[in-house]
Scaffold this motif. Structure first.
Motif, mmCIF file in Angstrom:
data_model
loop_
_atom_site.group_PDB
_atom_site.id
_atom_site.type_symbol
_atom_site.label_atom_id
_atom_site.label_comp_id
_atom_site.label_asym_id
_atom_site.label_seq_id
_atom_site.Cartn_x
_atom_site.Cartn_y
_atom_site.Cartn_z
ATOM 1 N N THR A 190 0.864 -1.179 0.000
ATOM 2 C CA THR A 190 0.000 0.000 0.000
ATOM 3 C C THR A 190 0.897 1.225 0.000
ATOM 4 O O THR A 190 1.830 1.313 0.809
ATOM 5 C CB THR A 190 -0.884 0.039 1.273
ATOM 6 O OG1 THR A 190 -1.470 -1.243 1.441
ATOM 7 C CG2 THR A 190 -1.963 1.093 1.153
ATOM 8 N N GLU A 192 0.788 5.296 0.350
ATOM 9 C CA GLU A 192 -0.042 6.450 0.722
ATOM 10 C C GLU A 192 0.824 7.700 0.702
ATOM 11 O O GLU A 192 1.858 7.754 1.366
ATOM 12 C CB GLU A 192 -0.630 6.237 2.131
ATOM 13 C CG GLU A 192 -1.777 5.238 2.132
ATOM 14 C CD GLU A 192 -2.174 4.776 3.527
ATOM 15 O OE1 GLU A 192 -1.621 5.308 4.517
ATOM 16 O OE2 GLU A 192 -3.009 3.858 3.629
ATOM 17 N N GLU A 193 0.398 8.660 -0.074
ATOM 18 C CA GLU A 193 1.128 9.936 -0.205
ATOM 19 C C GLU A 193 2.614 9.686 -0.478
ATOM 20 O O GLU A 193 3.487 10.215 0.212
ATOM 21 C CB GLU A 193 0.925 10.798 1.048
ATOM 22 C CG GLU A 193 -0.531 11.248 1.177
ATOM 23 C CD GLU A 193 -0.840 11.941 2.495
ATOM 24 O OE1 GLU A 193 0.106 12.164 3.282
ATOM 25 O OE2 GLU A 193 -2.017 12.232 2.720
ATOM 26 N N SER A 194 2.862 8.836 -1.479
ATOM 27 C CA SER A 194 4.228 8.536 -1.928
ATOM 28 C C SER A 194 5.104 7.859 -0.877
ATOM 29 O O SER A 194 6.331 7.878 -0.970
ATOM 30 C CB SER A 194 4.937 9.803 -2.438
ATOM 31 O OG SER A 194 4.238 10.322 -3.530
ATOM 32 N N VAL A 195 4.470 7.291 0.128
ATOM 33 C CA VAL A 195 5.215 6.553 1.157
ATOM 34 C C VAL A 195 4.702 5.109 1.188
ATOM 35 O O VAL A 195 3.504 4.872 1.049
ATOM 36 C CB VAL A 195 5.033 7.215 2.549
ATOM 37 C CG1 VAL A 195 5.613 6.336 3.656
ATOM 38 C CG2 VAL A 195 5.693 8.590 2.563
ATOM 39 N N ALA A 197 3.250 2.505 2.854
ATOM 40 C CA ALA A 197 2.545 2.424 4.134
ATOM 41 C C ALA A 197 2.481 0.990 4.640
ATOM 42 O O ALA A 197 2.469 0.743 5.842
ATOM 43 C CB ALA A 197 1.131 2.981 3.986
ATOM 44 N N THR A 224 9.805 6.711 1.574
ATOM 45 C CA THR A 224 9.194 7.271 0.369
ATOM 46 C C THR A 224 9.478 6.315 -0.783
ATOM 47 O O THR A 224 10.401 5.484 -0.700
ATOM 48 C CB THR A 224 9.813 8.640 0.014
ATOM 49 O OG1 THR A 224 11.208 8.424 -0.261
ATOM 50 C CG2 THR A 224 9.638 9.629 1.153
#
Lengths: 272, 195
Positions: A190, A192-195, A197, A224
């Protein structure tokens, strides 16, 4: 006479198991591969309480009596589980085989168990006196060995839904149907916001128990995408170090290479 | 049902009785039973007729059907769920009888090819299998026909791919799959309204 070993309630089954060492028979498709004559089965198909499928907001709960056929037909079954189950054996086996049986039988090659490992599922165990939830990683003590006590029954499998969306499932077998996995693979990532997760890889049919190494996956979690790309070689090297395939009909070297190829492909596809 | 005497082995004896009590077949469990064996009485409907079988509940249904109940249309190919030759319908659902313990079938309806071949649906499959020359050595055919029935009863108009999935658990070592698939597709058209 037969009714005694084909209880129609969970309480009756657990009461039997409290007094006698019985072999729980759900679908029977693993048990009957061996010449089973003389094994003291307790038949579970008549127990309505084990037939439920519950789709909660954060988890999907599969009763121990639910067959693969029923899982495939259920609208709420997670896609990952459906994809894996659709490739298990053939219709006649899927018509009676169960996910809970696949897990409790503790074969390293169970594709249903593989999905549950990747998803960090929990196994629900009940006895006449006790109830407990065991993380699947703690449920196994080795090939064919679990922490289930003789008086306990696996009653359900709880599959968290949180990380299942970005999955990949691969099964490497000798043919399409009726294939026992040479290697089976689940990758979950997953972003999320280029990280990164969440990340979980799991390999079936390779070691005595499904290979799942949260500590290795942690190497990329929280990074990231760019940093994860930079750490990818180190991550894959850690898996190379970790995977120790058991000997089998198909060479250990081949199966290990397949695992590493699957891992590399999954990671590079997802991180770009 | 004719009266037959099974050969004598060590182990428990299985008695088979028709509900009407017309005749009694005595047979012996096919494999030596363990000393701890618990004989149970299992009643089920077999090809439309109530039967009661007694023996080890962990015996393979395949052996019970073939050796004790003399239904040899149920073929034994692999005894481990790999070939589908022993396919039967258990409460209308396709299963491999080698993967089912005898104790599991109490209270159920079991249909073997011997029961199925009296149906109108069978007549359609019989005709299309013959026309397509889908039967070579024939050993897989009882299982193939019951797999076809299971498929068509759930999905009366399958695609070719769905037919192939439907029979994916049934091996034909003569490798005559194409003719079998064609025969099932023909039956789905010619048996319009039957499934």
């Amino acid at each position: 006479m037969v009714d005694r070993y084909a209880p129609t309630s969970l309480a009756a089954a657990l009461d039997l198991m409290a007094h006698e060492e019985l072999v729980p028979y759900a679908g029977g498709t693993d048990l009957m591969v061996d010449e089973a004559l003389g094994r003291p089965f307790v038949f579970l198909h008549g127990i309505e309480e084990l037939k439920g499928i519950t789709d909660n907001e954060d988890s999907f709960i599969v009763g121990a009596g639910v067959t693969y056929r029923e899982l495939l037909a259920h609208p709420a079954t997670p896609e990952l589980l459906k994809e894996a189950v659709a490739q298990i054996a053939a219709p006649a086996i899927r018509n009676t085989a169960t996910l809970a049986g696949n897990i409790a039988n503790a074969s390293p090659k169970g594709d249903g168990a593989l999905v549950c490992f990747a998803a960090d599922a929990e196994i629900v165990l009940r006895s006449a006196e006790t109830a407990r939830r065991v993380p699947i990683a703690s449920f196994y003590e080795g090939r064919g060995k679990t922490v289930r006590r003789p008086d306990e029954l696996v009653t359900a499998v709880i599959i968290p839904k949180k990380h299942l969306a970005g999955y990949r499932f691969e099964k490497v077998g000798a043919r399409k149907a009726l294939a026992i996995s040479r290697v089976s693979f689940v990758g979950l990532m997953t972003i999320e916001e280029s990280v990164v997760a969440h990340l979980a890889l799991a390999f079936g049919a390779v070691e005595d128990v499904v290979a799942r190494r949260p500590a290795i996956d942690a190497m990329l979690i929280g990074k990231t995408i760019e940093a994860a790309r930079g750490a990818a070689e180190e991550y894959l090297a850690a898996w190379d170090e970790a995977i120790q395939p058991i000997r089998g009909r198909v060479s250990a070297e081949y199966r290990k290479q397949v695992c590493l190829n699957l891992a590399r492909d999954f990671i590079t596809c997802r991180l770009g | 049902m004719s009266k037959t005497q099974g050969s004598s082995h060590d182990g428990a004896t299985a008695a088979v009785m028709s509900a009407a009590n017309e005749a009694v077949t005595t047979a012996t469990l096919p494999t030596t039973a363990a000393p701890s064996v618990r004989a149970v009485s299992v009643s089920f409907v077999l090809n439309g007729r109530e039967v009661t079988w007694e023996g080890d509940p962990s015996a393979k249904l395949l052996d019970v059907l073939r050796d004790d109940l003399r239904l040899t249309g149920v073929k034994c190919g692999c005894r481990e769920g790999e070939c589908g030759a022993c396919s039967i319908l258990l409460d209308g659902v396709l299963v491999n009888s080698c993967m089912v313990a005898a104790g599991r079938v109490g209270g159920t309806e079991v249909t073997t090819i011997e029961g199925y071949c009296t149906t109108e649906r069978f007549k359609v499959l019989d005709a299309t299998f013959a026309r397509r020359s889908a039967v070579q050595c024939g050993y897989c055919i009882p299982g193939m026909v019951l797999a076809a029935e299971a498929l068509l009863s759930a999905n009366p108009h399958p695609t070719e791919e769905e037919v192939r999935t439907g029979i994916s658990g049934n091996l034909c070592r003569c490798t005559g799959y194409n003719a079998i698939v064609d025969a099932i597709l023909d039956a789905s058209k010619e048996g319009e309204g039957l499934w």
